[in-house]
Design an enzyme around this catalytic site. Structure first.
Site, PDB file in Angstrom:
ATOM      1  N   GLU A  46       0.796  -1.227   0.000  1.00 48.02           N
ATOM      2  CA  GLU A  46       0.000   0.000   0.000  1.00 48.02           C
ATOM      3  C   GLU A  46       0.829   1.278   0.000  1.00 48.02           C
ATOM      4  O   GLU A  46       0.301   2.358  -0.213  1.00 48.02           O
ATOM      5  CB  GLU A  46      -1.001   0.002   1.156  1.00 48.02           C
ATOM      6  CG  GLU A  46      -0.400   0.008   2.553  1.00 48.02           C
ATOM      7  CD  GLU A  46      -0.201  -1.392   3.113  1.00 48.02           C
ATOM      8  OE1 GLU A  46      -0.046  -2.347   2.328  1.00 48.02           O
ATOM      9  OE2 GLU A  46      -0.197  -1.517   4.352  1.00 48.02           O
ATOM     10  N   ASN A  47       2.133   1.169   0.219  1.00 41.65           N
ATOM     11  CA  ASN A  47       2.952   2.372   0.122  1.00 41.65           C
ATOM     12  C   ASN A  47       3.224   2.765  -1.332  1.00 41.65           C
ATOM     13  O   ASN A  47       3.805   3.819  -1.571  1.00 41.65           O
ATOM     14  CB  ASN A  47       4.268   2.219   0.892  1.00 41.65           C
ATOM     15  CG  ASN A  47       5.110   1.078   0.382  1.00 41.65           C
ATOM     16  OD1 ASN A  47       4.597  -0.006   0.141  1.00 41.65           O
ATOM     17  ND2 ASN A  47       6.398   1.321   0.215  1.00 41.65           N
TER      18      ASN A  47
END
Lengths: 217, 233, 217, 233
Positions: A46-47
């Site tokens: 998700e980064n």
């Protein structure tokens, strides 16, 4: 009873060809090691990366290429980088097919608690609340009981929730369970674990329907 | 071409005052505006309200501002690889608002794009939604989350030009593009300030219109938080 | 009285150094020709380009590089391309400093109508509604009266609105007017146009305060 | 790598049925999915509800579907460089919903990103807002606009790879990226399908996760609607 790698190995069997998968920190990260070679899967972090590969060789680490656990990673051909809003568009928009994450507690209605213990230092939810609120397919990887021996599969979560009614499946060191509208349905036993053992270790409603097979891992 | 170039970090931080709200790009220590943080430490601005996904480590990133007790409030999704942070939080010196990571990203994007608020499913039914407006759409529940309001956004890019156009590298991109134009003044520092016209207009991640000031950063440390490697066979 | 180029020339004086400007179709497009050389301005087109340059030389047209009027264009150094959502983030987020567009009617309270004539074929509002709803600085470029000689500066718009209370300034072939909370404040007269002429051609409240200078164009 | 490649436009359109809702990328005739449109003309799908910024011209773009009376409804921001469109609209054969261009873009983006609805100031106080919910935030009025729901999104990119990663060129980008992943099935056609690994992961406009099927398009005409040039001095 399974160890962490055993849990990861069993969950890996849930990963299907063509799946985009988001792996949480801890046991879920290990799942990548056990996914079959003959299927195509892409891991999203998700980064801001899709198409994560293995950790880099020593000396090839790049501070600009990390996963959500802040570990240095590599990417595979076909990978892409993107900003955080786009990353959560993938998650919230249900483009990610499977989310695997750890938990402190799961309730029989699918509630999950995994981010906060009142009175203790709270590190935060990171992307977990977005993931569990949006994912259609969430598998929790955790130990069946806590260190004190108390069940983590409960009638109701006692800790602050991460999400409500969202968990679909739980894989523990003792069992595979499906969250149904009547409670935890026991699907499989870990090797050398009896249905009776699982009953004792499960506080929430446990549904035992017929013969419960041993996991094939 | 409208020039956004300033000579140095001092000029880039002109107008910074105590008690302001700042956004900081970065995920962990990756893609953080190292020069802006160092300068804030140097000038000792106090009472800061910071919006940043993480809070750095004890001796790097926003941890440096925490050491100097320059921060009053952190709005983040994940904190606490950081003893001083923990100490200040538990003692009540530091106010901490934890919010979901996607909500953080989208509240930035809303501010950038002129949306007052967004409906997100994240956090519904949890304490994150307490006191917030909720609403059902198509049988699913959402929480109304408001656009951030900030005075400065400090972002870090890989390459940029005098027009303020930015290109990020790898996962150092993260929140940086979403924060551009999301505060009254966006300050971008870049590893490499290239001549205008050298960036392909088709490959710009953030058009210069979202950036107010740009400068060539110095001495990037780019520290790795979790160096994880595999063995060569 | 000014012609279309004269209106564009007068509006060009409103464009300041460092402005990002969105130009509508028609007279506004001409403004780019008259902006002073000693200031830096960038033109945005809502179909996804910032840093527009002049039209291409013959033979150098590119079907993939057009403006919102669907005309082939070029870009200047420092230009960028982006998607429609990002384009309207610039507009809605008030990153564009000045919007210049045409109108069929403007009301004394700043309402504008420029997209629809009931009973006639309606082409649509394109980006106009987003522009007028968001821009802090909107200048309307239009003729003072319609072909039948009726005023286009009205007490109230008779046509369906594009936006409410948003116009700040109007430049016509006869005058420069500021929209105030008391009505149209006359700022300048076009060459060879008297205050009396403007009064006759203005249906909305017209505020005449002291001597009205002739435009310097 | 998950492959999205299909052999041709026929395979790409598998599942297309009468009375479905389709999104089409493009602005004017720039960046339109020429192959998908041609195939829809060929197979004669009827009763279409189309979401597209424009409606093509009489003999190109969506105008081709209008000629065959395949479209029941158009949701667009600007239409009518098109006699047949005008005829069908005035006769009532064609339902037309005109919405602001930024609203159109954001309703696509909302569908892509899992937002149920957005508050935009565009159209407040106009007939576009009639019957819609409105709301004040910080003294400014906004209209609640809902995410689109569509069966297929047809987009066109410059380059793409088998993983579905897309890169657009110039202003042919427009609505195309916003529509990717905004419908149940996103079909991307590309001018050039390049081998996986040749696109820089840092320079991908749309990650493959938003694309369901990708194919190499053929015979791009790329017609220019308003050829405007200046004289060489």
């Amino acid at each position: 009873m399974l160890d962490k790698n055993g849990i990861a190995k069993r969950i890996a069997k849930e990963v299907q060809d063509g799946y985009y998968v988001n792996l949480g920190i801890g046991i879920p990260t290990l799942v990548a090691n056990y996914v079959r070679d003959d299927i195509e899967v892409e891991f999203q972090s998700e980064n801001g990366v899709l198409g994560m590969g293995p950790f880099p060789f020593e000396g090839e680490e790049d501070a600009d290429i990390i996963n959500a656990g802040k570990q240095t990673i590599t990417t595979l051909p076909g990978a892409s980088f993107f900003d955080s809003a786009t990353s959560f568009s993938m998650i919230r928009g249900q483009h990610v097919d499977l989310t695997i994450l750890g938990a402190m507690e799961v309730a029989e209605n699918g509630d999950i608690a995994n981010w906060k213990i009142p009175g203790k230092m709270v590190k935060g939810m990171g992307g977990a609340m977005d993931l569990v609120a949006s994912a259609e397919n969430i598998i929790v990887a955790m130990m069946h009981t806590n260190r004190a021996g108390a069940s983590k599969l409960l009638k109701q979560c006692s800790l602050p929730l991460t999400g409500v009614g969202c968990v679909k499946k739980v894989v523990t060191n003792m069992a595979v369970l499906e969250v149904t509208n009547k409670g935890f349905k026991l699907l499989e036993r870990a090797p050398d674990v009896s249905v009776e053992d699982i009953k004792k270790a499960t506080e929430g409603e446990l549904i035992i329907d017929g013969e419960i097979p041993e996991m094939d891992i | 071409m409208i020039s956004k170039k300033v000579a140095n970090v001092q000029e880039a931080l002109e107008g910074v005052k105590d008690n302001m709200t700042f956004m900081f790009g970065g995920f962990g220590l990756s893609g953080i505006p190292e020069n802006a943080i160092a300068e804030l430490v140097r000038i000792g601005t106090k009472g800061l309200k910071c919006i940043s996904n993480n809070a750095g480590v004890d001796d790097f990133g926003l941890g440096l501002l925490l050491q100097g007790k320059q921060i009053d409030k952190m709005t983040s999704s994940y904190v606490g690889e950081n003893d001083e942070f923990e100490r200040q939080m538990l003692s009540g010196e530091l106010e901490v608002e934890l919010i979901p990571q996607g909500t953080l990203a989208e509240r930035c994007r809303a501010a950038q794009a002129g949306f007052p608020a967004v409906y997100t499913p994240a956090g519904f039914g949890t304490e994150v939604a307490e006191g917030k407006e909720t609403r059902e759409f198509d049988g699913k529940m959402y929480v109304l989350e408001y656009a951030f309001k900030a005075d400065f956004a400090f972002v870090k890019a890989w390459k940029g030009d005098e027009a303020g156009n930015l290109i990020f590298k790898g996962t150092a991109r993260n929140f940086n593009p979403n924060m551009c134009g999301a505060a009254k003044i966006t300050v971008a520092e870049v590893e490499e300030l290239v001549p205008v016209g050298t960036l392909d207009p088709n490959q710009i991640h953030i058009p210069g219109i979202f950036v107010k000031r740009i400068f060539q950063g110095e001495h990037y440390e780019k520290r790795i938080e979790q160096r994880t490697v595999r063995q060569r066979q």
